[in-house]
Design a protein around this motif. Structure first.
Motif, PDB file in Angstrom:
ATOM      1  N   ALA A 179     -20.000  75.381 167.325  1.00 32.36           N
ATOM      2  CA  ALA A 179     -20.886  74.460 166.614  1.00 32.36           C
ATOM      3  C   ALA A 179     -20.215  74.101 165.284  1.00 32.36           C
ATOM      4  CB  ALA A 179     -22.251  75.075 166.367  1.00 32.36           C
ATOM      5  N   VAL A 180     -20.464  72.889 164.815  1.00 31.44           N
ATOM      6  CA  VAL A 180     -19.908  72.421 163.547  1.00 31.44           C
ATOM      7  C   VAL A 180     -21.045  71.876 162.689  1.00 31.44           C
ATOM      8  CG1 VAL A 180     -18.382  70.736 162.434  1.00 31.44           C
ATOM      9  CG2 VAL A 180     -17.657  71.869 164.540  1.00 31.44           C
ATOM     10  N   LEU A 181     -21.056  72.261 161.412  1.00 33.98           N
ATOM     11  CA  LEU A 181     -22.032  71.744 160.459  1.00 33.98           C
ATOM     12  C   LEU A 181     -21.286  71.032 159.341  1.00 33.98           C
ATOM     13  CD1 LEU A 181     -24.916  71.516 159.286  1.00 33.98           C
ATOM     14  CD2 LEU A 181     -24.544  73.764 158.214  1.00 33.98           C
ATOM     15  N   PHE A 186     -25.528  80.047 168.355  1.00 29.91           N
ATOM     16  CA  PHE A 186     -24.066  79.920 168.370  1.00 29.91           C
ATOM     17  C   PHE A 186     -23.405  81.276 168.140  1.00 29.91           C
ATOM     18  CE2 PHE A 186     -25.388  79.555 163.997  1.00 29.91           C
ATOM     19  CZ  PHE A 186     -24.454  80.298 163.299  1.00 29.91           C
ATOM     20  N   LYS A 187     -22.145  81.374 168.547  1.00 28.28           N
ATOM     21  CA  LYS A 187     -21.360  82.582 168.287  1.00 28.28           C
ATOM     22  C   LYS A 187     -20.453  82.400 167.078  1.00 28.28           C
ATOM     23  CE  LYS A 187     -21.293  84.193 173.084  1.00 28.28           C
ATOM     24  NZ  LYS A 187     -20.431  84.548 174.251  1.00 28.28           N
ATOM     25  N   SER A 188     -19.930  81.177 166.912  1.00 25.24           N
ATOM     26  CA  SER A 188     -19.007  80.914 165.815  1.00 25.24           C
ATOM     27  C   SER A 188     -19.245  79.505 165.299  1.00 25.24           C
ATOM     28  CB  SER A 188     -17.558  81.059 166.296  1.00 25.24           C
ATOM     29  OG  SER A 188     -16.643  80.707 165.272  1.00 25.24           O
ATOM     30  N   MET A 189     -19.549  79.398 164.010  1.00 26.19           N
ATOM     31  CA  MET A 189     -19.803  78.079 163.416  1.00 26.19           C
ATOM     32  C   MET A 189     -18.729  77.737 162.394  1.00 26.19           C
ATOM     33  SD  MET A 189     -23.134  76.553 161.401  1.00 26.19           S
ATOM     34  CE  MET A 189     -23.991  76.177 162.926  1.00 26.19           C
ATOM     35  N   LEU A 190     -18.308  76.465 162.406  1.00 27.41           N
ATOM     36  CA  LEU A 190     -17.389  75.934 161.400  1.00 27.41           C
ATOM     37  C   LEU A 190     -18.194  75.022 160.485  1.00 27.41           C
ATOM     38  CD1 LEU A 190     -14.545  75.397 160.220  1.00 27.41           C
ATOM     39  CD2 LEU A 190     -14.288  73.584 161.948  1.00 27.41           C
ATOM     40  N   ILE A 191     -18.189  75.311 159.191  1.00 30.60           N
ATOM     41  CA  ILE A 191     -18.914  74.513 158.205  1.00 30.60           C
ATOM     42  C   ILE A 191     -17.902  73.742 157.373  1.00 30.60           C
ATOM     43  CG2 ILE A 191     -20.483  74.577 156.231  1.00 30.60           C
ATOM     44  CD1 ILE A 191     -21.757  77.061 157.424  1.00 30.60           C
ATOM     45  N   ILE A 192     -18.102  72.433 157.276  1.00 34.93           N
ATOM     46  CA  ILE A 192     -17.138  71.547 156.623  1.00 34.93           C
ATOM     47  C   ILE A 192     -17.779  70.866 155.412  1.00 34.93           C
ATOM     48  CG2 ILE A 192     -15.643  69.532 156.909  1.00 34.93           C
ATOM     49  CD1 ILE A 192     -14.738  71.828 158.604  1.00 34.93           C
ATOM     50  N   GLY A 229     -16.275  67.844 170.844  1.00 32.76           N
ATOM     51  CA  GLY A 229     -16.497  68.644 172.045  1.00 32.76           C
ATOM     52  C   GLY A 229     -17.493  69.773 171.901  1.00 32.76           C
ATOM     53  N   VAL A 230     -18.143  69.888 170.731  1.00 35.51           N
ATOM     54  CA  VAL A 230     -19.188  70.895 170.507  1.00 35.51           C
ATOM     55  C   VAL A 230     -20.318  70.225 169.737  1.00 35.51           C
ATOM     56  CG1 VAL A 230     -17.576  72.853 170.477  1.00 35.51           C
ATOM     57  CG2 VAL A 230     -18.153  71.684 168.336  1.00 35.51           C
ATOM     58  N   PRO A 231     -21.520  70.806 169.734  1.00 34.41           N
ATOM     59  CA  PRO A 231     -22.614  70.223 168.950  1.00 34.41           C
ATOM     60  C   PRO A 231     -22.237  70.106 167.470  1.00 34.41           C
ATOM     61  CG  PRO A 231     -23.463  71.883 170.450  1.00 34.41           C
ATOM     62  CD  PRO A 231     -21.968  71.980 170.521  1.00 34.41           C
ATOM     63  N   VAL A 232     -22.547  68.948 166.891  1.00 32.98           N
ATOM     64  CA  VAL A 232     -22.207  68.679 165.491  1.00 32.98           C
ATOM     65  C   VAL A 232     -23.481  68.330 164.728  1.00 32.98           C
ATOM     66  CG1 VAL A 232     -20.850  67.285 163.901  1.00 32.98           C
ATOM     67  CG2 VAL A 232     -19.923  67.846 166.158  1.00 32.98           C
ATOM     68  N   PHE A 233     -23.699  69.007 163.628  1.00 37.02           N
ATOM     69  CA  PHE A 233     -24.877  68.809 162.798  1.00 37.02           C
ATOM     70  C   PHE A 233     -24.431  68.363 161.407  1.00 37.02           C
ATOM     71  CE2 PHE A 233     -25.505  71.903 166.042  1.00 37.02           C
ATOM     72  CZ  PHE A 233     -26.723  71.561 166.603  1.00 37.02           C
TER      73      PHE A 233
END
Length: 268
Positions: free
Chosen positions: A164-166, A86-92, A209-213
C-alpha cells in the motif's frame, strides 16, 4: 471556465447527488465531514477526478488555533476507514521543501514513524508488539532530481515490497476560506502538480500496482480561479499567479503536526 481545485467537495458544488455521485454529510464534535463517492468513469471525467472515495474534514478553528488532538483523532478514524489491512506501507511526502506552500508533504514525512528497520524480536522487547512495517520517503521534485516522482516511488515501492502507498501533498482550493482549514483523504492516488497546471506522471493504483491513498491540506488558490469565483471575469485565465495565506509558515507547521499524528495513529 474550468476552475482549478483539488477538492472533490468544490468540484461537485453544482452537481446534484445521483447513483453515480454520492454525497454524504455528517458532524462530529462540530466538525463537518463530507464523503463523496464517484462510481463511474463518465462522472469522474466530468469532475476532473478519479473514481473512488473522497473524505473532506472541515476543521476550521481547530487548525487555526493549533488544537490538534481532537482533530487528529477524527482524522485517524476517517483515514483508518479507507486503509486496507496491509503488511508494509510506503508513505511519500510529495512536494518541494524549498517552497513553503508546497512543503507540507516533506514536512509531514519528517514526523512519520518509520518502522521497517525494526526487527520483530526487537519490537517485542521494547513493547511494540504487532507494529506495522512503514517506510517513509520525500522524493523531491523533478527540477531538483531530474527524476520523475513516479519513477522514484515505483522503485521504492518495489524495493521495500510495499502493498500500500500513502501520498501526502499540498492541495489547491478555489475558496480562500478552505486554505489551511480542511483535510482531504482519498483512495484514488494523485497526479502531482495538476492543481496548478503542472501535470506530472500519475501516482495511482494503475501505475503502481498496489492500492494508493492520498491525504492533503489546501495551501494555495489559483489567482484566475479566485477572480472568476468572485467576479465571473475569466479574462486573466492565462495568468500563472497563485495566492497563499500570509501565515503560511504556521499553516504548514500546524498541518504537518496534525497529519503526522493522524497518519501515525491510523497506520499503527
Amino acid at each position: 471556465m474550468n476552475t482549478r481545485t483539488d477538492l472533490a467537495i468544490e468540484s461537485i458544488n453544482n452537481i446534484k447527488s445521483s447513483s453515480d455521485i454520492i454525497k454524504e454529510e455528517r458532524f462530529v464534535d462540530n466538525i463537518k465531514i463530507t464523503k463523496i463517492i464517484i462510481n463511474d468513469e463518465k462522472s469522474a471525467e466530468k469532475l476532473g477526478k478519479q473514481k473512488g472515495s473522497y473524505i473532506t474534514i472541515e476543521l476550521g478553528e481547530y487548525m487555526r488555533n493549533g488544537e490538534s488532538f481532537s482533530a487528529g483523532e477524527i482524522l485517524r478514524r476517517e483515514l483508518s476507514s479507507l486503509l486496507p489491512d496491509f503488511k508494509s506501507m510506503l508513505i511519500i511526502g510529495i512536494g518541494n521543501i524549498m517552497i513553503t506552500p508546497d512543503s507540507i508533504g516533506p514536512e509531514t514525512a519528517k514526523k512519520i514513524l518509520a518502522t521497517r528497520h525494526i526487527e520483530k524480536h526487537l519490537a517485542d522487547q521494547i513493547g511494540l508488539h504487532g507494529i506495522k512495517s512503514v517506510s517513509v520517503l520525500s522524493p523531491g521534485v523533478l527540477g531538483q532530481t531530474g527524476i520523475e516522482v513516479q519513477e522514484i516511488v515505483k522503485g521504492a515501492k518495489n524495493s521495500v515490497n510495499a502493498d500500500a502507498v500513502l501520498l501526502i501533498d499540498a492541495l489547491v482550493a478555489k475558496d480562500l476560506s478552505r486554505l489551511g482549514s480542511c483535510v482531504q483523504i482519498s483512495n484514488t492516488g494523485i497526479v502531482p502538480g495538476s492543481g496548478v497546471g503542472n501535470h506530472r506522471s500519475p501516482l495511482t493504483e494503475k501505475e503502481l500496482g498496489v492500492p494508493v491513498f492520498s491525504i492533503g491540506v489546501p495551501t494555495v488558490v489559483d489567482a484566475p480561479t479566485l477572480v472568476y469565483e468572485l467576479t465571473g471575469n475569466d479574462k486573466i485565465r492565462k495568468n500563472n499567479m497563485i495566492i497563499t495565506p500570509r501565515e503560511i509558515d504556521m499553516v504548514i507547521e500546524r498541518s504537518s503536526e496534525l497529519l503526522s499524528y493522524g497518519i501515525n495513529c491510523a497506520v499503527q
